[in-house]
Design an enzyme around this catalytic site. Structure first.
Site, PDB file in Angstrom:
ATOM      1  N   PHE A 195       0.825  -1.208   0.000  1.00  0.00           N
ATOM      2  CA  PHE A 195       0.000   0.000   0.000  1.00  0.00           C
ATOM      3  C   PHE A 195       0.862   1.263   0.000  1.00  0.00           C
ATOM      4  CE2 PHE A 195      -2.886   3.075   2.128  1.00  0.00           C
ATOM      5  CZ  PHE A 195      -4.002   2.952   1.306  1.00  0.00           C
ATOM      6  N   GLU A 196       2.055   1.176   0.584  1.00  0.00           N
ATOM      7  CA  GLU A 196       2.954   2.339   0.684  1.00  0.00           C
ATOM      8  C   GLU A 196       3.849   2.498  -0.551  1.00  0.00           C
ATOM      9  OE1 GLU A 196       2.539   0.222   3.477  1.00  0.00           O
ATOM     10  OE2 GLU A 196       1.123   1.704   4.256  1.00  0.00           O
ATOM     11  N   HIS A 233      -9.603  -7.472   2.835  1.00  0.00           N
ATOM     12  CA  HIS A 233      -8.434  -6.586   2.925  1.00  0.00           C
ATOM     13  C   HIS A 233      -7.556  -6.674   1.672  1.00  0.00           C
ATOM     14  CE1 HIS A 233      -5.745  -4.081   5.280  1.00  0.00           C
ATOM     15  NE2 HIS A 233      -4.732  -4.846   4.911  1.00  0.00           N
ATOM     16  N   PHE A 276       5.188  -2.368 -12.560  1.00  0.00           N
ATOM     17  CA  PHE A 276       4.360  -3.080 -11.578  1.00  0.00           C
ATOM     18  C   PHE A 276       4.862  -4.514 -11.402  1.00  0.00           C
ATOM     19  CE2 PHE A 276       0.375  -5.219 -10.227  1.00  0.00           C
ATOM     20  CZ  PHE A 276       0.114  -4.460  -9.104  1.00  0.00           C
ATOM     21  N   THR A 305     -10.262 -12.109   4.584  1.00  0.00           N
ATOM     22  CA  THR A 305     -11.123 -10.923   4.582  1.00  0.00           C
ATOM     23  C   THR A 305     -10.932 -10.153   3.266  1.00  0.00           C
ATOM     24  OG1 THR A 305      -9.458  -9.419   5.458  1.00  0.00           O
ATOM     25  CG2 THR A 305     -10.690 -10.733   7.076  1.00  0.00           C
TER      26      THR A 305
HETATM   27  N1  INI Z   1       0.670  -5.639   2.277  1.00  0.00           N
HETATM   28  C1  INI Z   1       1.273  -6.402   1.332  1.00  0.00           C
HETATM   29  O1  INI Z   1       2.259  -5.972   0.727  1.00  0.00           O
HETATM   30  N2  INI Z   1       0.796  -7.643   1.058  1.00  0.00           N
HETATM   31  C2  INI Z   1      -0.291  -8.155   1.679  1.00  0.00           C
HETATM   32  O2  INI Z   1      -0.668  -9.319   1.383  1.00  0.00           O
HETATM   33  C3  INI Z   1      -0.947  -7.365   2.657  1.00  0.00           C
HETATM   34  N3  INI Z   1      -2.103  -7.893   3.354  1.00  0.00           N
HETATM   35  O3  INI Z   1      -2.646  -8.901   2.919  1.00  0.00           O
HETATM   36  O4  INI Z   1      -2.545  -7.322   4.327  1.00  0.00           O
HETATM   37  C4  INI Z   1      -0.421  -6.085   2.952  1.00  0.00           C
HETATM   38  N4  INI Z   1      -0.972  -5.302   3.894  1.00  0.00           N
HETATM   39  C5  INI Z   1      -0.316  -4.162   4.471  1.00  0.00           C
HETATM   40  C6  INI Z   1      -0.525  -2.897   3.671  1.00  0.00           C
HETATM   41  O5  INI Z   1       0.200  -2.953   2.461  1.00  0.00           O
HETATM   42  C7  INI Z   1      -0.043  -1.665   4.448  1.00  0.00           C
HETATM   43  O6  INI Z   1       1.311  -1.763   4.705  1.00  0.00           O
HETATM   44  C8  INI Z   1      -0.779  -1.462   5.783  1.00  0.00           C
HETATM   45  O7  INI Z   1      -2.179  -1.494   5.602  1.00  0.00           O
HETATM   46  C9  INI Z   1      -0.394  -0.076   6.395  1.00  0.00           C
HETATM   47  O8  INI Z   1      -0.792   0.987   5.552  1.00  0.00           O
END
Ligand code: INI
Length: 162
Positions: free
Chosen positions: A62-63, A93, A118, A91
């Site tokens: 996400f970052e 998520h 990507f 979930t």
């Molecule tokens: N981040 C990932 O890179 N892969 C994942 O599978 C994942 N899951 O499944 O939760 C994941 N979550 C963390 C997210 O990227 C953020 O770091 C977090 O939400 C803080 O902003």
């Protein structure tokens, strides 16, 4: 039909002199490390100098877009390679993280007129991720680096905006 009048423009895989940034996320790091190895293997084998590679770690996928945007805006790099591993859980998520990461990376690329590649796995389970990180289905990090080289060289030819 090629009448020999068509102008064909394509990027080579030559990496000499290219400056490459890699953004890698620590979440599911055991897989992402394999993507990183694949990406570095590709870059070095195509004559990118190790000193011309900058590696930035972020907590999760996400970052990735924010770090990629900062790197792109620095104007120091010919391409940014984004590496991460998003694995479906129990979930929704996964869906949110995968969707925002994908959109974010695409936005950074278009906003900055720079190849932002990507190389983020989005898989249903760990086995699918392992398969794409240097086993049955190749190494998507290597493929991402190939795309970075090709696009960096292509943009040298078509990337100048008037
Ligand atoms: N981040 C990932 O890179 N892969 C994942 O599978 C994942 N899951 O499944 O939760 C994941 N979550 C963390 C997210 O990227 C953020 O770091 C977090 O939400 C803080 O902003």
């Amino acid at each position: 039909m090629n009448t020999n009048k068509t102008t064909i423009i394509e990027g080579s895989f030559e990496g000499k002199g290219l400056k490459i940034a890699i953004v890698a996320s620590r979440f599911n790091e055991f897989i992402t490390q394999k993507l990183l190895q694949g990406a570095m293997d590709c870059l070095l084998r195509h004559n990118v100098s190790e000193a011309d590679v900058t590696l930035v770690w972020v907590p999760g996928s996400f970052e990735i877009p924010l770090a990629a945007d900062c790197l792109a805006k620095s104007k120091q790099y010919n391409a940014v390679i984004c590496l991460g591993t998003i694995i479906r859980g129990e979930t929704p998520h996964f869906q949110y993280v995968a969707s925002e990461t994908t959109k974010g990376v695409a936005k950074v690329m278009l906003d900055n007129n720079l190849p932002v590649i990507f190389g983020v796995l989005t898989t249903d389970n760990i086995e699918q991720a392992v398969n794409r990180a240097g086993t049955k289905s190749g190494n998507k990090g290597f493929n991402a680096a190939q795309s970075a080289l090709e696009m960096a060289n292509l943009l040298k030819q078509i990337g100048k905006k008037s």
